[in-house]
Write a protein that holds these residues in place. Structure first.
Motif, PDB file in Angstrom:
ATOM      1  N   UNK A  59      -6.383  -1.888   3.663  1.00 23.66           N
ATOM      2  CA  UNK A  59      -6.262  -0.903   4.744  1.00 23.66           C
ATOM      3  C   UNK A  59      -6.630  -1.536   6.086  1.00 23.66           C
ATOM      4  N   UNK A  60      -7.721  -2.294   6.120  1.00 28.34           N
ATOM      5  CA  UNK A  60      -8.120  -3.016   7.340  1.00 28.34           C
ATOM      6  C   UNK A  60      -7.064  -4.055   7.720  1.00 28.34           C
ATOM      7  N   UNK A  61      -6.581  -4.786   6.737  1.00 28.29           N
ATOM      8  CA  UNK A  61      -5.563  -5.806   6.984  1.00 28.29           C
ATOM      9  C   UNK A  61      -4.343  -5.187   7.675  1.00 28.29           C
ATOM     10  N   UNK A  62      -3.930  -4.031   7.204  1.00 27.28           N
ATOM     11  CA  UNK A  62      -2.767  -3.359   7.771  1.00 27.28           C
ATOM     12  C   UNK A  62      -3.037  -2.934   9.212  1.00 27.28           C
ATOM     13  N   UNK A  63      -4.153  -2.277   9.436  1.00 23.64           N
ATOM     14  CA  UNK A  63      -4.425  -1.710  10.752  1.00 23.64           C
ATOM     15  C   UNK A  63      -4.825  -2.763  11.789  1.00 23.64           C
ATOM     16  N   UNK A  64      -5.190  -3.957  11.321  1.00 18.89           N
ATOM     17  CA  UNK A  64      -5.522  -5.052  12.235  1.00 18.89           C
ATOM     18  C   UNK A  64      -4.318  -5.925  12.580  1.00 18.89           C
ATOM     19  N   UNK A 110     -14.606  -9.915  11.080  1.00 17.07           N
ATOM     20  CA  UNK A 110     -13.227 -10.311  10.828  1.00 17.07           C
ATOM     21  C   UNK A 110     -12.976 -10.478   9.330  1.00 17.07           C
ATOM     22  N   UNK A 111     -11.734 -10.269   8.929  1.00 23.57           N
ATOM     23  CA  UNK A 111     -11.361 -10.531   7.545  1.00 23.57           C
ATOM     24  C   UNK A 111     -11.328 -12.045   7.348  1.00 23.57           C
ATOM     25  N   UNK A 112     -12.010 -12.581   6.342  1.00 24.03           N
ATOM     26  CA  UNK A 112     -12.023 -14.037   6.124  1.00 24.03           C
ATOM     27  C   UNK A 112     -10.614 -14.595   5.932  1.00 24.03           C
ATOM     28  N   UNK A 113     -10.418 -15.811   6.374  1.00 24.67           N
ATOM     29  CA  UNK A 113      -9.103 -16.449   6.273  1.00 24.67           C
ATOM     30  C   UNK A 113      -8.622 -16.514   4.829  1.00 24.67           C
TER      31      UNK A 113
END
Length: 238
Positions: free
Chosen positions: A118-123, A181-184
């Protein structure tokens, strides 16, 4: 090589990505976005698919969905795609395809990956350099999940509801997820699983999906591992 059948299982979330052909724009003005979202709601209701998160970029879309039937997502995407192509071609006096082949999708492990996806999408707009924070991008579910705007298209998943007893608490806890941040490594994992249509989750989750679907949830080992015991076991179980 024959394509593996798409993984579609009821009541298991899916991350879906559909891109414009040759990276061409699929949304040009405000009406385009509103038409797409309106029809997404219509067909989601028609085919029993719950929409939890989305972002509409200029040349592709990301959706986090849970179908209630085995073919709900496929029917939704087919109907939505056909309608929107007709609308877009008529509006801009063009012909031919708009989308890049089949949409991509991955099944999502609810316990470990739902909120991450969900975070990945909205970011997405932030990673693309379009805005400095997700709240500044209009065409995203962040406004509902984090800020409390009522978007009737969306259905809140149990994982999201577990963030707090009140809507205000859930929104605050959801916003807190965006501080880091989402980790690489996680970005790569989500991207690879979605584009190659494998399964995004723990080892136990992947085994569960293989048992339910009767197909692999991860790729076979590459050439260098072909003599390994693990490779032999996988071949024996095919």
């Amino acid at each position: 090589m024959a394509r593996l059948p798409r993984l579609n299982l009821p009541h298991i979330p899916q991350h879906v990505v559909q891109r414009g052909n040759n990276r061409q724009a699929t949304f040009v003005n405000t009406k385009d976005y509103t038409v797409y979202l309106d029809k997404l709601k219509k067909y989601a209701n028609e085919y029993g698919v719950k929409v939890h998160a989305y972002v509409l970029m200029t040349n592709h879309v990301h959706l986090l969905l849970t179908p209630t039937t085995a073919n709900g997502t496929s029917k939704l995407m087919q109907s939505l795609g056909r309608y929107y192509v007709r609308y877009f071609n008529t509006t801009y006096q063009r012909t031919g395809t708009l989308w890049e082949g089949r949409y991509k999708s991955t099944l999502v492990d609810t316990e470990r990956y739902f909120l991450l996806v969900s975070r990945y999408i909205e970011l997405n707009p932030v990673r693309a350099g379009m805005v400095s924070e997700p709240a500044k991008y209009t065409w995203s579910s962040y406004h509902h999940n984090a800020l409390g705007k009522n978007i009737c298209l969306l259905t809140e998943h149990d994982v999201y509801l577990a963030l707090g007893l009140s809507s205000q608490k859930r929104q605050a806890n959801y916003r807190a997820l965006f501080v880091d941040e989402i980790p690489a490594k996680a970005l790569t994992e989500i991207h690879a699983a979605t584009n190659k249509m494998w399964v995004l989750g723990s080892k136990q989750f992947k085994q569960h999906i293989e048992m339910l679907s009767g197909r692999r949830s991860t790729p076979l080992p590459r050439g260098g591992d072909r003599r390994s015991e693990n490779y032999k076991k996988q071949k024996d179980n095919q």
